[in-house]
Design an enzyme around this catalytic site. Structure first.
Site, PDB file in Angstrom:
ATOM      1  N   LYS A 287       0.897   4.125  -2.933  1.00  0.00           N
ATOM      2  CA  LYS A 287       0.541   5.518  -2.664  1.00  0.00           C
ATOM      3  C   LYS A 287       1.732   6.458  -2.884  1.00  0.00           C
ATOM      4  CE  LYS A 287      -3.803   5.013  -1.781  1.00  0.00           C
ATOM      5  NZ  LYS A 287      -4.820   5.562  -2.691  1.00  0.00           N
TER       6      LYS A 287
ATOM      7  N   TYR B 121       0.829  -1.208   0.000  1.00  0.00           N
ATOM      8  CA  TYR B 121       0.000   0.000   0.000  1.00  0.00           C
ATOM      9  C   TYR B 121       0.868   1.265   0.000  1.00  0.00           C
ATOM     10  CZ  TYR B 121      -3.759   3.188   1.433  1.00  0.00           C
ATOM     11  OH  TYR B 121      -4.668   4.218   1.499  1.00  0.00           O
TER      12      TYR B 121
END
Length: 236
Positions: free
Chosen positions: A190, A186
């Site tokens: 991002k 993640y």
């Protein structure tokens, strides 16, 4: 979102949920009407995506509510937007798949003739420590959270270049800046969204504006007002 022994992971989840709830509850504020921009919001059936879609619908926008699996929830978002006096359609599709992205953009254009704003919000988590992370868990997150942003931004840019105007908002995360235990996939996705957005800003064509927003870094601001103003301040 699955969690394990990480205080920061719990804190991040709590902050995001609190922000989304605050936005959804901020119905008492007078919302300025705009001249019906057409907005595509990915991952708009719940959470921050839902809050963004509702806020824009309340402002009078025409909103395409994208979802992957939550059809019932997406329909409810559309009904709320219509209750506010806006227009909405739902579209079920996986933004990590090029064919789905093309079909989604076509659906908005067929309905309303153009696309003014795209909000790349769709995302997932597959949290686990790096040593336990399967390649499939890495691929799922990168494909949706990063490749999906690439596909939607590229498709939207082609449309917006023709009219020399548009705005693309990529929802990033503070985790992409500082990292988080158990979120290597993640955080990488991002961080990629942030770098991608900076690069597209430098490459910007005509008057197409691209930016990234990290909601978890604006705890005490009104996400409703902040994002709405940014999205609707289209160049003329």
């Amino acid at each position: 979102m699955p969690h394990f022994g990480s205080r920061q992971s719990f804190a991040t989840s709590t902050v995001v949920k609190a922000q989304a709830t605050a936005v959804e509850q901020s119905t008492g504020e007078a919302v300025p009407k705009v001249e019906s921009p057409v907005v595509v919001v990915t991952g708009a059936s719940r959470g921050i995506g839902k809050a963004i879609a509702l806020s824009l619908g309340k402002a009078g926008c025409k909103v395409l509510v994208n979802y992957a699996r939550s059809a019932k929830e997406a329909e409810e978002v559309s009904k709320q937007i219509e209750a506010y006096g806006g227009q909405a359609i739902t579209f079920g599709g996986d933004v990590s798949k090029e064919a789905d992205v093309e079909a989604m953009m076509k659906t908005a254009i067929d309905a309303w003739g153009t696309i003014d704003v795209v909000v790349n919000n769709a995302g997932i988590t597959r949290d686990t420590l790096l040593i336990r992370m399967k390649k499939s868990q890495w691929d799922e997150v990168i494909d949706l959270n990063l490749t999906g942003v690439f596909l939607c931004t590229q498709a939207a840019t082609k449309i917006m270049m023709k009219k020399r105007k548009g705005r693309i908002i990529n929802i990033a995360s503070v985790v992409g800046l500082i990292g988080n235990i158990g979120q290597a996939n993640y955080a990488a996705a991002k961080a990629g969204v942030i770098g991608f957005s900076k690069t597209i800003w430098k490459e910007r064509n005509a008057r197409i504006f691209t930016s990234a927003s990290s909601p978890t870094s604006v705890l005490h601001l009104s996400l409703d007002r902040l994002l709405r103003d940014r999205m609707l301040s289209l160049p003329t």
